[in-house]
Write a protein that holds these residues in place. Structure first.
Motif: not given
Length: 347
Positions: A247, A260-261, A265-266, A281, A286, A337
């Motif tokens: 996260n 970014s991931t 979650n962001i 994401n 997000v 996303v």
């Protein structure tokens, strides 16, 4: 008689442990360099810690701490220790042309670990020095020095406070703590956590699997982790924050942002945006909070988008896409996303 022998054994063990603890806290050797012009430090040890601290030049010195590995209650006498060091190790505490050397290396391979010694160095030098440090398992601590610093440990922690200059540090599995540092900082760990606070400059931190904490930083900040979380607040300048699966939480930002991931979650809260905002994401959601009364070009896409207080907007606004401008346009804000949702709010 039996009780007396038991009491004697306990007392003897206690004295041995206390003696060992004393040897850990009191230096085996102290060598002073108060009249020397020290410009660099080279230190290497196989199992102990290395610390380098800035002091007044008149207080320059090296303190050497030695202990036997294995059963720490098995204490050898000072004479035996001195003989063992002379026979089995090259201990070099010296200075030549401004280069201070503090090294301890075995003369041959010792196969029985319990018969080996560990050496730690506490090094006190003037502020403006460069360092080259290496330990195979201990911690490295640097305090208040400037110049070029290059250091590595196989498994220990890195603890850095008040550094300035060009800093490069590596640890294979330990944690990294960074505070009150500036200029060029490049730090990496294979699996530990990173805590960076109250620092400025070109700061690059990376960990293979640990988490990253960023607090009150400014400059060109790059933070990467393969699987851990990234938490940050009060950051100015330019920020790159990337994780493969954790996260991301970034609050009170006053910077340009790229984050970014792949799976977490962001959450991003921007007080004053820099020149751009880019968020990506793959699967999570997000949550993005932007300031009101700022001109921005919005380009958002997700499976579902909710927008709160979207005012002075011109463009396309649907359940899965926002493409347009607020307050006449300006700073580009791109959020993508692939499989989650975006919650957009203005405050």
């Amino acid at each position: 008689m039996k009780k007396y022998l038991i009491l004697l054994a306990i007392t003897t063990t206690s004295l041995a442990v206390n003696a060992q603890n004393k040897s850990d806290k009191e230096p085996y050797l102290t060598k002073t360099f108060s009249s020397e012009n020290i410009t660099s430090v080279v230190s290497k040890t196989s199992g102990g810690n290395i610390s380098v601290s800035a002091v007044d030049p008149s207080q320059s010195r090296v303190e050497v701490f030695v202990w036997q590995n294995g059963n720490r209650g098995n204490v050898i006498s000072p004479d035996e220790l001195k003989t063992k060091i002379a026979n089995d190790y090259n201990l070099d505490i010296s200075i030549d042309n401004g280069k201070l050397t503090a090294t301890a290396t075995p003369k041959y391979r010792i196969t029985n670990w319990k018969k080996t010694l560990s050496f730690s160095f506490k090094i006190y030098v003037p502020e403006n020095v460069s360092t080259k440090l290496e330990t195979s398992g201990g911690n490295i601590v640097l305090t208040g020095i400037s110049g070029d610093q290059d250091f590595t440990t196989s498994g220990g922690n890195l603890d850095l406070n008040g550094l300035s200059g060009k800093v490069k540090g590596r640890t294979s599995g330990g944690n990294i703590s960074l505070e009150n540092c500036k200029n060029n900082l490049d730090l990496a760990t294979s699996g530990g956590n990173i805590d960076a606070q109250n620092s400025t400059g070109n700061i690059t931190v990376a960990t293979s699997g640990g988490s990253i904490l960023l607090d009150n930083l400014s400059g060109n900040i790059k933070a990467r982790t393969s699987g851990g979380n990234i938490d940050g607040k009060t950051i100015g300048g330019d920020l790159l924050a990337q994780t493969s699966g954790g996260n991301i939480s970034l609050l009170a930002l006053e910077c340009s942002l790229k984050t970014s991931t792949s799976g977490g979650n962001i959450e991003v809260s921007v007080n004053k945006p820099g020149s751009f905002i880019s968020i990506s994401n793959s699967a999570g959601k997000v949550n993005l909070t932007l300031p009101k009364n700022t001109g921005m070009d919005l380009k958002l896409s997700a499976m579902k988008i909710t927008a709160e207080n979207l005012e002075n907007f011109s463009g396309k606004n649907s359940k899965d896409e926002i493409d347009g401008t607020v307050n006449g346009g300006g700073i580009p804000v791109n959020v993508e996303v692939s499989g989650g949702k975006i919650n957009l709010a203005f405050d």
